[in-house]
Design an enzyme around this catalytic site. Structure first.
Site, mmCIF file in Angstrom:
data_model
loop_
_atom_site.group_PDB
_atom_site.id
_atom_site.type_symbol
_atom_site.label_atom_id
_atom_site.label_comp_id
_atom_site.label_asym_id
_atom_site.label_seq_id
_atom_site.Cartn_x
_atom_site.Cartn_y
_atom_site.Cartn_z
ATOM 1 C CG ASP A 1 34.705 -16.670 52.652
ATOM 2 O OD1 ASP A 1 33.921 -16.565 53.574
ATOM 3 O OD2 ASP A 1 35.110 -15.935 51.878
ATOM 4 C CB CYS A 2 36.751 -22.686 51.174
ATOM 5 S SG CYS A 2 38.288 -22.073 51.805
ATOM 6 C CE1 TYR A 3 38.631 -27.570 54.111
ATOM 7 C CE2 TYR A 3 39.315 -25.671 53.009
ATOM 8 C CZ TYR A 3 39.173 -26.797 53.124
ATOM 9 O OH TYR A 3 39.653 -27.962 52.260
#
Lengths: 401, 136
Positions: free
Chosen positions: A138-140
């Site tokens: 989700d963040c990368y």
């Protein structure tokens, strides 16, 4: 007795007397160690040889959208880099080779490209192809990255070498009837040649045999820039047999060194290949030795005739890890072009460049005399001969103990 | 005057099975020493050879080889040590069987004497930084 602070004060005033280790030999020979210690403030050393335990770690900066290379894969010019760190930190070793290299399938393999070459190209300012894959989070979210980069547009590039600067090393010979392809170069059959790898009288740790001056934190010339001794190197083995003067007669101390790759240059970090063996990096290192007392001058005055290396058979003893040696050769003999082993006279070849070692010692001397390099007190000592530190072999075990 | 000429010969496919050197030796009073040869049926052949004899005889031999469509190169132009790449370590010195590589006395730079080279090519393989190249 002088302190390093006093020597630095002289350097700042332009009054320090700085000589290379080669020049110091002559000074001690002519004037003796007492006078030499009074007159000379700094001795500069140098070495330039293949050192396989060399590596870099990089931080690329984050692309948009972001990618988590950590836990994924990373290739630099096709050479695998270690991606088990944070999102955009990777680690590349000198001996890494592309997965499609035929290696020794067609013996002896050429090993024409690998980590050492990537390091040389990167430090020389050339573009390097980065190819990374990841699983996406989700963040990368990004799963693939293919981009060229060069040294100036990434955050950090640090040279970190877990083992460099071997204090003395084996002289490699081959008693068998076939050619051998080793990390000590090509060894001709029937004792056809003897290869050694040391800068001899210019070699940093041979001029400071008991680690009296060089320690953790010592500021050094590394790959054309400034670096530091980070730790003792792996396989550091101070308790080997020594001469009466204290010089080890076997491979002994080693150094782990670190420095900013961005300041370095490709003349002193060279990718190299040994046919049939693999890829490596030739590293240039120079270490200043402050002449604080007569002891330092004494060690710097030990001539090549009184420094010895073991002659090891790389057809049997070395690969089988047998401790036996065929004899010892002095560095005077090794540098003369041939050594005597028993009844045989064997021509010698050097893996370490004395021309480059001399150049490095000269550059370091200029840096210090032009006041752009001052000396450091080590923050901690390297383990010495009394430390009990010994290099171990690895004893293989088939079952859980 | 007696001279020695070292040459690389490239034989075209159709000449590989002909006794070219043998015929020359019968015809002319000349010594030869084959340093290296790779001659396979149905393929281009390659030979490194030294001819020794009277200057005009050697010239005749070389001319005749050329007339037979054999590509001829003087060997010494084909071996190079690139001093921009060379680190002057000297690993080639221990490998070289004829002392064609040697240290300069004062600078300890590695120098190369073409005349002594027999193109065994050990140095080409042994050079860590690939500074020594041979081109046929």
């Amino acid at each position: 007795m002088k302190t390093i602070e006093e020597i630095n004060e002289k350097i700042r005033k332009g009054q320090a007397v700085i000589v290379t280790a080669e020049e110091m030999l002559e000074v001690v020979k002519k004037k003796g160690e007492v006078k030499a210690a009074k007159e000379v403030d700094v001795v500069t050393t140098g070495t330039f040889g293949p050192m396989c335990s060399s590596s870099i770690y990089l931080n690329f900066g984050h692309p948009a959208p972001r990618i988590k290379i950590g836990g994924g894969t990373c290739f630099l010019n096709g050479v695998p880099a270690y991606a088990g760190l944070a999102a955009v930190d990777v680690y590349l070793g000198a001996t890494a080779i592309p997965p499609d290299d035929p290696k020794n399938l067609y013996y002896p393999g050429e090993f024409s490209y690998g980590g050492g070459y990537v390091i040389e190209e990167l430090v020389s300012g050339r573009s390097i192809l980065l190819e990374a894959t990841s699983y996406g989070t989700d963040c990368y979210p990004r799963k693939e990255l293919r981009s060229y980069f060069s040294l100036k547009n990434i955050n950090e590039a640090i040279l970190f070498n877990p083992r460099n600067c071997y204090q003395n090393y084996n002289v490699a010979v081959n008693s068998s009837d076939r050619m051998l392809y080793t990390y000590m170069g090509i060894l001709k059959p029937n004792f056809g040649n003897a290869n050694f790898c040391s800068a001899g009288v210019l070699s940093p740790l041979l001029r400071d045999p008991e680690y009296y001056s060089i320690g953790i934190g010592t500021k050094i010339f590394l790959g054309g820039g400034i670096g530091y001794v980070a730790w003792h190197g792996t396989q550091h083995n101070p308790s080997v047999e020594r001469t009466s003067e204290g010089v080890p007669k076997r491979p002994a101390g080693t150094l782990a060194v670190i420095g900013d790759l961005k300041q370095m240059n490709g003349e002193f970090l060279r990718g190299a290949s040994f046919v049939g063996y693999g890829v490596t990096l030739i590293v240039g290192i120079g270490i200043p030795i402050p002449v604080v007392d007569e002891k330092v001058a004494f060690w710097c005055g030990i001539p090549a005739e009184k420094m010895f290396a073991p002659v090891v058979d790389y057809s049997k003893s070395y690969p089988e890890r047998k401790p036996d040696i065929l004899g010892e050769a002095s560095y005077a003999e090794l540098f003369s072009g041939s050594i005597k082993v028993g009844e045989r006279t064997i021509p010698t070849g050097a893996l370490s460049s004395f021309v480059m070692a001399r150049k490095i010692a000269g550059i370091l001397k200029n840096w210090i005399s032009s006041r752009s390099f001052e000396l450091t007190n080590p923050v901690a000592k390297l383990p010495g001969k009394e430390s009990g530190v010994k290099m171990k072999g690895f004893e293989t075990k088939e079952k859980i103990q | 005057m007696k001279i020695s000429e070292r040459v690389v010969l490239k034989f075209p496919r159709e000449l590989v099975d002909k006794p070219t050197i043998s015929n020359l030796v019968k015809k002319y009073d000349i010594e030869f020493n084959i340093l290296q040869a790779q001659v396979l049926p149905q393929k281009e052949g390659l030979m490194v050879i030294v001819f020794t004899g009277e200057e005009n005889v050697v010239k005749h031999v070389l001319k005749e080889l050329k007339n037979q469509n054999i590509i001829l190169q003087r060997l010494k132009q084909d071996i190079t040590k690139d001093d921009k790449i060379c680190t002057h370590c000297g690993v080639c010195i221990g490998l070289c069987p004829t002392n064609a590589f040697y240290y300069d006395g004062s600078t300890r730079k590695v120098l190369f004497d073409y005349e002594k080279c027999i193109t065994c090519m050990l140095c080409v393989k042994g050079c860590m930084v690939r500074a020594i190249k041979i081109k046929f």
